[in-house]
Motif scaffolding. Structure first.
Motif, PDB file in Angstrom:
ATOM      1  N   ASP A 265      -7.620  -7.361  -0.700  1.00 58.51           N
ATOM      2  CA  ASP A 265      -8.856  -6.963  -1.390  1.00 58.51           C
ATOM      3  C   ASP A 265     -10.005  -7.916  -1.057  1.00 58.51           C
ATOM      4  O   ASP A 265     -11.137  -7.483  -0.814  1.00 58.51           O
ATOM      5  CB  ASP A 265      -8.621  -6.941  -2.904  1.00 58.51           C
ATOM      6  CG  ASP A 265      -7.744  -5.791  -3.349  1.00 58.51           C
ATOM      7  OD1 ASP A 265      -7.576  -4.827  -2.562  1.00 58.51           O
ATOM      8  OD2 ASP A 265      -7.207  -5.849  -4.473  1.00 58.51           O
TER       9      ASP A 265
ATOM     10  N   ASP B 191      -8.612  -2.281   5.010  1.00 54.36           N
ATOM     11  CA  ASP B 191      -8.239  -0.904   4.715  1.00 54.36           C
ATOM     12  C   ASP B 191      -6.807  -0.654   5.162  1.00 54.36           C
ATOM     13  O   ASP B 191      -6.534  -0.425   6.338  1.00 54.36           O
ATOM     14  CB  ASP B 191      -9.196   0.059   5.426  1.00 54.36           C
ATOM     15  CG  ASP B 191      -8.868   1.524   5.148  1.00 54.36           C
ATOM     16  OD1 ASP B 191      -8.135   1.796   4.175  1.00 54.36           O
ATOM     17  OD2 ASP B 191      -9.345   2.381   5.910  1.00 54.36           O
ATOM     18  N   ARG B 192      -5.886  -0.757   4.230  1.00 50.86           N
ATOM     19  CA  ARG B 192      -4.464  -0.487   4.472  1.00 50.86           C
ATOM     20  C   ARG B 192      -3.952  -1.165   5.751  1.00 50.86           C
ATOM     21  O   ARG B 192      -3.487  -0.498   6.688  1.00 50.86           O
ATOM     22  CB  ARG B 192      -4.203   1.019   4.532  1.00 50.86           C
ATOM     23  CG  ARG B 192      -4.462   1.738   3.211  1.00 50.86           C
ATOM     24  CD  ARG B 192      -4.304   3.238   3.338  1.00 50.86           C
ATOM     25  NE  ARG B 192      -2.922   3.588   3.663  1.00 50.86           N
ATOM     26  CZ  ARG B 192      -1.965   3.797   2.768  1.00 50.86           C
ATOM     27  NH1 ARG B 192      -2.236   3.694   1.475  1.00 50.86           N
ATOM     28  NH2 ARG B 192      -0.757   4.123   3.137  1.00 50.86           N
TER      29      ARG B 192
ATOM     30  N   HIS C  85       2.193  -2.398  -4.421  1.00 48.27           N
ATOM     31  CA  HIS C  85       0.813  -2.052  -4.047  1.00 48.27           C
ATOM     32  C   HIS C  85       0.825  -1.162  -2.803  1.00 48.27           C
ATOM     33  O   HIS C  85       0.140  -1.463  -1.812  1.00 48.27           O
ATOM     34  CB  HIS C  85       0.000  -3.327  -3.773  1.00 48.27           C
ATOM     35  CG  HIS C  85       0.073  -4.354  -4.855  1.00 48.27           C
ATOM     36  ND1 HIS C  85      -0.736  -4.305  -5.975  1.00 48.27           N
ATOM     37  CD2 HIS C  85       0.865  -5.456  -4.998  1.00 48.27           C
ATOM     38  CE1 HIS C  85      -0.459  -5.337  -6.758  1.00 48.27           C
ATOM     39  NE2 HIS C  85       0.509  -6.048  -6.191  1.00 48.27           N
ATOM     40  N   PRO C  86       1.571  -0.072  -2.808  1.00 48.12           N
ATOM     41  CA  PRO C  86       1.708   0.725  -1.579  1.00 48.12           C
ATOM     42  C   PRO C  86       0.392   1.285  -1.064  1.00 48.12           C
ATOM     43  O   PRO C  86       0.246   1.523   0.143  1.00 48.12           O
ATOM     44  CB  PRO C  86       2.663   1.854  -2.001  1.00 48.12           C
ATOM     45  CG  PRO C  86       2.540   1.935  -3.491  1.00 48.12           C
ATOM     46  CD  PRO C  86       2.310   0.519  -3.934  1.00 48.12           C
ATOM     47  N   GLU C  87      -0.569   1.456  -1.964  1.00 50.20           N
ATOM     48  CA  GLU C  87      -1.859   2.008  -1.550  1.00 50.20           C
ATOM     49  C   GLU C  87      -2.648   1.035  -0.682  1.00 50.20           C
ATOM     50  O   GLU C  87      -3.641   1.410  -0.049  1.00 50.20           O
ATOM     51  CB  GLU C  87      -2.694   2.378  -2.786  1.00 50.20           C
ATOM     52  CG  GLU C  87      -3.290   1.215  -3.558  1.00 50.20           C
ATOM     53  CD  GLU C  87      -2.301   0.425  -4.409  1.00 50.20           C
ATOM     54  OE1 GLU C  87      -2.716  -0.585  -5.013  1.00 50.20           O
ATOM     55  OE2 GLU C  87      -1.118   0.832  -4.483  1.00 50.20           O
ATOM     56  N   LYS C  88      -2.202  -0.226  -0.606  1.00 47.03           N
ATOM     57  CA  LYS C  88      -2.894  -1.246   0.182  1.00 47.03           C
ATOM     58  C   LYS C  88      -2.256  -1.466   1.551  1.00 47.03           C
ATOM     59  O   LYS C  88      -2.720  -2.310   2.321  1.00 47.03           O
ATOM     60  CB  LYS C  88      -2.906  -2.581  -0.576  1.00 47.03           C
ATOM     61  CG  LYS C  88      -3.622  -2.548  -1.929  1.00 47.03           C
ATOM     62  CD  LYS C  88      -3.641  -3.922  -2.577  1.00 47.03           C
ATOM     63  CE  LYS C  88      -4.148  -3.868  -4.002  1.00 47.03           C
ATOM     64  NZ  LYS C  88      -5.533  -3.403  -4.094  1.00 47.03           N
TER      65      LYS C  88
ATOM     66  N   SER D 116       7.485   4.228  -0.136  1.00 50.36           N
ATOM     67  CA  SER D 116       6.666   5.314   0.403  1.00 50.36           C
ATOM     68  C   SER D 116       5.930   4.898   1.670  1.00 50.36           C
ATOM     69  O   SER D 116       5.316   5.732   2.329  1.00 50.36           O
ATOM     70  CB  SER D 116       5.643   5.770  -0.653  1.00 50.36           C
ATOM     71  OG  SER D 116       4.807   4.686  -1.047  1.00 50.36           O
ATOM     72  N   VAL D 117       5.993   3.618   2.002  1.00 45.13           N
ATOM     73  CA  VAL D 117       5.320   3.079   3.181  1.00 45.13           C
ATOM     74  C   VAL D 117       6.268   3.162   4.383  1.00 45.13           C
ATOM     75  O   VAL D 117       7.420   2.735   4.276  1.00 45.13           O
ATOM     76  CB  VAL D 117       4.925   1.604   2.933  1.00 45.13           C
ATOM     77  CG1 VAL D 117       4.383   0.965   4.193  1.00 45.13           C
ATOM     78  CG2 VAL D 117       3.916   1.516   1.792  1.00 45.13           C
TER      79      VAL D 117
END
Length: 262
Positions: A80, A85-86, A106-109, A188-189
């Motif tokens: 952050d 971006d990922r 923090h899979p969205e990262k 999920s990654v």
């Protein structure tokens, strides 16, 4: 060479190369320097962000345990802080444990994850390794001063006199039981599990981890249509031990091949 204020800690990091970002996490008692020429190999085509984890390298320790879950939050905060971006995450040994925590929590990262030489349950570790880990603590500091790990720490750490404290914290961390089976099953990654053929855990452990990721259960098909549903992969590197993994020339080869899909 910069510092980021994250979670009450002054976290040191370096940035090498240009391209899609990749966060590279070192192993226990090391720093980013432990990857040797592999850092340059990765940075030839990627922007590689190399932090020094809590109490390691140029990052001074703070008053909390060495816990991969907390260190995972540190890396999420660094992502952050840098506005990434990922980014893809590549972690080795302790760093792989930290990288997995980022992907768990923090899979969205995270874009893709490469977890190198890290088992997911303590009881899968070879018994003789558990015995050796039980001897890690401040009392071993004098013996450790004969090792490259001490040479690196003494050269770059802001407080070299804290080395015995680091050994105590590492020892306490390794003594704790852990089992991340369910977290891995739920990943999920897209993840690649990497291990040496003579690693700290049996090769069979890493194939079991791959099964949790829908791997090794069937033929992949002529066009790869039956490969693991989540885009996961497994790489067992020949002639590689836990201790030579970081500098094995095979590591950037399999890593970049997996990450080219990101």
């Amino acid at each position: 060479m910069s510092y980021a204020d994250v979670n009450g800690m002054n976290l040191y990091y370096e940035i090498h190369g240009t391209g899609r970002p990749l966060v590279l996490l070192h192993g226990g008692l090391g720093s980013g320097e432990m990857f040797g020429p592999n850092l340059d190999a990765l940075a030839a085509s990627r922007q590689v962000i190399v932090p020094d984890l809590q109490g390691h390298g140029r990052t001074a320790d703070i008053d909390r345990p060495l816990d991969v879950r907390l260190m995972g939050d540190d890396i999420a905060a660094l992502i952050d802080h840098l506005g990434l971006d990922r980014p893809d995450l590549v972690g080795y040994s302790l760093g792989a444990g930290v990288a997995m925590q980022v992907a768990f929590n923090h899979p969205e990262k995270v874009g893709r994850l490469v977890a190198v030489s890290a088992g997911i349950s303590r009881d899968a570790t070879y018994p003789e390794i558990l015995e050796q880990q039980g001897q890690v603590g401040a009392a071993a500091a004098e013996f450790m001063k004969e090792t490259p790990m001490w040479e690196l720490y003494n050269r770059v750490a802001p407080h070299p006199e804290d080395f015995p404290k680091l050994l105590d914290k590492i020892g306490q961390s390794m003594a704790k039981d852990f089992d991340y089976t369910e977290q891995v099953r739920a990943l999920s990654v897209p993840t690649m599990i990497v291990a040496g053929d003579a690693d700290m855990w049996p090769v069979s452990h890493f194939t079991e981890v791959f099964k949790l990721l829908d791997g090794g259960l069937r033929d992949g098909g002529w066009q790869g249509e039956n490969r693991p549903k989540g885009g996961h992969a497994l790489a067992i590197l020949p002639g590689v031990t836990h201790y030579s993994m970081g500098t094995s020339p095979l590591l950037p080869v399999v890593t970049l091949e997996f990450l080219k899909e990101s």
